[in-house]
Design a protein around this motif. Structure first.
Motif, mmCIF file in Angstrom:
data_model
loop_
_atom_site.group_PDB
_atom_site.id
_atom_site.type_symbol
_atom_site.label_atom_id
_atom_site.label_comp_id
_atom_site.label_asym_id
_atom_site.label_seq_id
_atom_site.Cartn_x
_atom_site.Cartn_y
_atom_site.Cartn_z
ATOM 1 N N THR A 182 0.818 -1.211 0.000
ATOM 2 C CA THR A 182 0.000 0.000 0.000
ATOM 3 C C THR A 182 0.852 1.261 0.000
ATOM 4 O O THR A 182 0.402 2.301 -0.473
ATOM 5 N N LYS A 183 2.073 1.178 0.510
ATOM 6 C CA LYS A 183 2.898 2.382 0.621
ATOM 7 C C LYS A 183 3.684 2.669 -0.662
ATOM 8 O O LYS A 183 3.838 3.823 -1.041
ATOM 9 N N TYR A 184 4.188 1.639 -1.325
ATOM 10 C CA TYR A 184 5.104 1.864 -2.449
ATOM 11 C C TYR A 184 4.587 1.326 -3.777
ATOM 12 O O TYR A 184 4.671 2.008 -4.799
ATOM 13 N N ILE A 185 4.079 0.105 -3.814
ATOM 14 C CA ILE A 185 3.802 -0.540 -5.095
ATOM 15 C C ILE A 185 2.478 -0.064 -5.684
ATOM 16 O O ILE A 185 2.418 0.315 -6.853
ATOM 17 N N LEU A 186 1.404 -0.044 -4.892
ATOM 18 C CA LEU A 186 0.099 0.326 -5.429
ATOM 19 C C LEU A 186 0.015 1.774 -5.901
ATOM 20 O O LEU A 186 -0.599 2.028 -6.940
ATOM 21 N N PRO A 187 0.603 2.762 -5.192
ATOM 22 C CA PRO A 187 0.534 4.127 -5.739
ATOM 23 C C PRO A 187 1.220 4.271 -7.093
ATOM 24 O O PRO A 187 0.743 5.030 -7.943
ATOM 25 N N ARG A 188 2.311 3.551 -7.304
ATOM 26 C CA ARG A 188 2.981 3.617 -8.607
ATOM 27 C C ARG A 188 2.099 3.035 -9.701
ATOM 28 O O ARG A 188 2.000 3.591 -10.798
ATOM 29 N N ILE A 189 1.456 1.909 -9.414
ATOM 30 C CA ILE A 189 0.560 1.301 -10.405
ATOM 31 C C ILE A 189 -0.609 2.234 -10.679
ATOM 32 O O ILE A 189 -1.017 2.422 -11.829
ATOM 33 N N LEU A 190 -1.153 2.840 -9.617
ATOM 34 C CA LEU A 190 -2.267 3.772 -9.784
ATOM 35 C C LEU A 190 -1.842 4.994 -10.584
ATOM 36 O O LEU A 190 -2.584 5.479 -11.441
ATOM 37 N N TYR A 191 -0.636 5.495 -10.336
ATOM 38 C CA TYR A 191 -0.124 6.658 -11.061
ATOM 39 C C TYR A 191 0.035 6.334 -12.550
ATOM 40 O O TYR A 191 -0.329 7.132 -13.406
#
Length: 48
Positions: free
Chosen positions: A28-37
């Motif tokens: 939730t901190k690193y991987i998902l925001p990048r995918i969402l971005y």
């Protein structure tokens, strides 16, 4: 020693939960925001 067998399983359970929490936190901190971005930037580019 059969008396220590439950402690072995509790130990495995505790470490399993700790590893699961670490994996969820890193997701939730690193991987998902990048995918969402990346996903949002693709939507924005396709709307242009």
């Amino acid at each position: 020693m059969p008396q220590l067998e439950p402690f072995y399983f509790v130990h495995l359970l505790v470490w399993g939960f700790i590893n699961l929490l670490i994996i969820i936190y890193l997701n939730t901190k690193y991987i998902l925001p990048r995918i969402l971005y990346i996903y949002l930037s693709r939507i924005l580019i396709s709307k242009l």
